[in-house]
Design a protein around this motif. Structure first.
Motif, PDB file in Angstrom:
ATOM      1  N   TYR A  85     -32.430  27.630 -32.612  1.00 46.95           N
ATOM      2  CA  TYR A  85     -31.240  27.537 -33.196  1.00 46.95           C
ATOM      3  C   TYR A  85     -30.099  27.640 -32.109  1.00 46.95           C
ATOM      4  O   TYR A  85     -28.961  26.983 -32.111  1.00 46.95           O
ATOM      5  CB  TYR A  85     -31.132  28.642 -34.037  1.00 46.95           C
ATOM      6  N   SER A  86     -30.544  28.644 -31.134  1.00 44.43           N
ATOM      7  CA  SER A  86     -29.673  28.690 -29.847  1.00 44.43           C
ATOM      8  C   SER A  86     -29.055  27.267 -29.429  1.00 44.43           C
ATOM      9  O   SER A  86     -27.845  27.032 -28.998  1.00 44.43           O
ATOM     10  CB  SER A  86     -30.113  29.432 -28.799  1.00 44.43           C
ATOM     11  N   GLU A  87     -30.323  26.399 -29.103  1.00 48.22           N
ATOM     12  CA  GLU A  87     -30.061  24.995 -28.630  1.00 48.22           C
ATOM     13  C   GLU A  87     -29.125  23.995 -29.578  1.00 48.22           C
ATOM     14  O   GLU A  87     -28.350  23.134 -29.113  1.00 48.22           O
ATOM     15  CB  GLU A  87     -31.311  24.320 -28.243  1.00 48.22           C
ATOM     16  N   LEU A  88     -29.564  24.244 -30.884  1.00 51.92           N
ATOM     17  CA  LEU A  88     -28.752  23.656 -31.854  1.00 51.92           C
ATOM     18  C   LEU A  88     -27.375  23.714 -31.985  1.00 51.92           C
ATOM     19  O   LEU A  88     -26.534  23.139 -31.984  1.00 51.92           O
ATOM     20  CB  LEU A  88     -29.324  23.865 -33.058  1.00 51.92           C
ATOM     21  N   VAL A  89     -27.155  25.032 -31.743  1.00 46.65           N
ATOM     22  CA  VAL A  89     -25.491  25.719 -31.553  1.00 46.65           C
ATOM     23  C   VAL A  89     -24.891  25.032 -30.348  1.00 46.65           C
ATOM     24  O   VAL A  89     -23.607  24.641 -30.717  1.00 46.65           O
ATOM     25  CB  VAL A  89     -25.699  27.272 -31.856  1.00 46.65           C
ATOM     26  N   ARG A  90     -25.654  25.091 -29.456  1.00 43.92           N
ATOM     27  CA  ARG A  90     -24.857  24.462 -27.988  1.00 43.92           C
ATOM     28  C   ARG A  90     -24.482  22.837 -28.492  1.00 43.92           C
ATOM     29  O   ARG A  90     -23.657  22.449 -27.527  1.00 43.92           O
ATOM     30  CB  ARG A  90     -25.534  24.527 -26.945  1.00 43.92           C
ATOM     31  N   ASN A  91     -25.234  22.282 -29.340  1.00 43.42           N
ATOM     32  CA  ASN A  91     -25.023  20.976 -29.915  1.00 43.42           C
ATOM     33  C   ASN A  91     -24.344  20.882 -31.110  1.00 43.42           C
ATOM     34  O   ASN A  91     -24.415  19.602 -31.476  1.00 43.42           O
ATOM     35  CB  ASN A  91     -26.252  20.193 -29.685  1.00 43.42           C
ATOM     36  N   GLY A  92     -23.525  21.901 -31.473  1.00 47.37           N
ATOM     37  CA  GLY A  92     -22.813  21.735 -32.504  1.00 47.37           C
ATOM     38  C   GLY A  92     -22.784  21.964 -33.963  1.00 47.37           C
ATOM     39  O   GLY A  92     -22.335  22.193 -34.896  1.00 47.37           O
TER      40      GLY A  92
END
Length: 244
Positions: free
Chosen positions: A44-51
């Motif tokens: 989820y952290s990686e997804l948040v960094r991608n918007g």
């Protein structure tokens, strides 16, 4: 993005068009990440960094055909500067007592949520949320989520923040507060409190969801400076005249 196992197991699909909640006469679509049970805190952290962002266990980002006004935004917490009104908000509410509470249904929290929605977002749909809808929205999660309540020293509940802990910061999921206190700045105080928590734990970013320049509900975020927006796949400092 998300090329390595277990990231490679995440799939994406686009929703059908639906009426935009923020811009009248606009049609929106979302890109959804699935399956939800695989989206843990690192993914989820990686997804948040991608918007991306989440609502309950539903992880999504705007994917509209003809509009790019929803800009993912974050604060680099060590660089935040305060204007006069933000300093006043910190001083005005400095006596609030913050306490982490279980991520479970609480009648007092729900009553405050209903009052907040009826006052600040009447007619938006969320003012009609029942207990089940409220729980699905704020209390269901597959990631590291915290619920923090803020009370006056006499015990009066004033605000509730739901916050996700990410690998590089915090994500402000949702904040609701007492809408009936004259001259209060609970929303501003809540953001600045989360900035301070990030600093305390050495977390570089506070993610604030989406900034929408032409939406009165969402344009306020640009008052926090310096605000970074993810535009064209890159994070950059933005201002009120930034074009998405």
């Amino acid at each position: 993005m998300l090329n390595d196992y277990p990231y490679a197991l995440i799939q994406f699909y686009a929703t059908a068009p639906y009426a935009c909640s923020y811009l009248p006469d606009h049609v929106a679509r979302s890109q959804v990440a699935t399956p939800g049970h695989l989206i843990d805190t690192p993914i989820y952290s990686e997804l948040v960094r991608n918007g991306f962002r989440r609502s309950g266990v539903f992880t999504y980002r705007p994917y509209c055909d003809n509009c790019r006004q929803c800009v993912p935004v974050r604060l680099a917490t060590n660089s935040v500067t305060l204007d006069r009104s933000q300093r006043r908000a910190l001083n005005r509410h400095k006596n609030l007592v913050a306490s982490e509470r279980p991520l479970s249904f609480d009648e007092e929290h729900y009553a405050l949520y209903q009052r907040y929605q009826a006052s600040r977002h009447a007619g938006g749909g969320m003012d009609l949320d029942n207990q089940e809808q409220y729980s699905h929205f704020l209390l269901q999660t597959n990631v590291d989520t915290r619920l923090v309540e803020f009370r006056e020293p006499n015990g009066v509940l004033r605000m509730v923040c739901v916050i996700d802990r990410l690998t590089d910061g915090l994500s402000s999921v949702y904040t609701f507060y007492d809408p009936d206190v004259p001259s209060a700045s609970f929303g501003t105080y809540g953001v600045l409190w989360q900035v301070e928590i990030c600093r305390k734990f050495g977390l570089p970013y506070l993610y604030l969801g989406y900034w929408i320049r032409d939406s009165a509900k969402m344009a306020y975020k640009v008052r926090f400076k310096p605000l970074e927006g993810r535009i064209g796949g890159q994070w950059q400092v933005i201002g009120p005249d930034t074009q998405a």
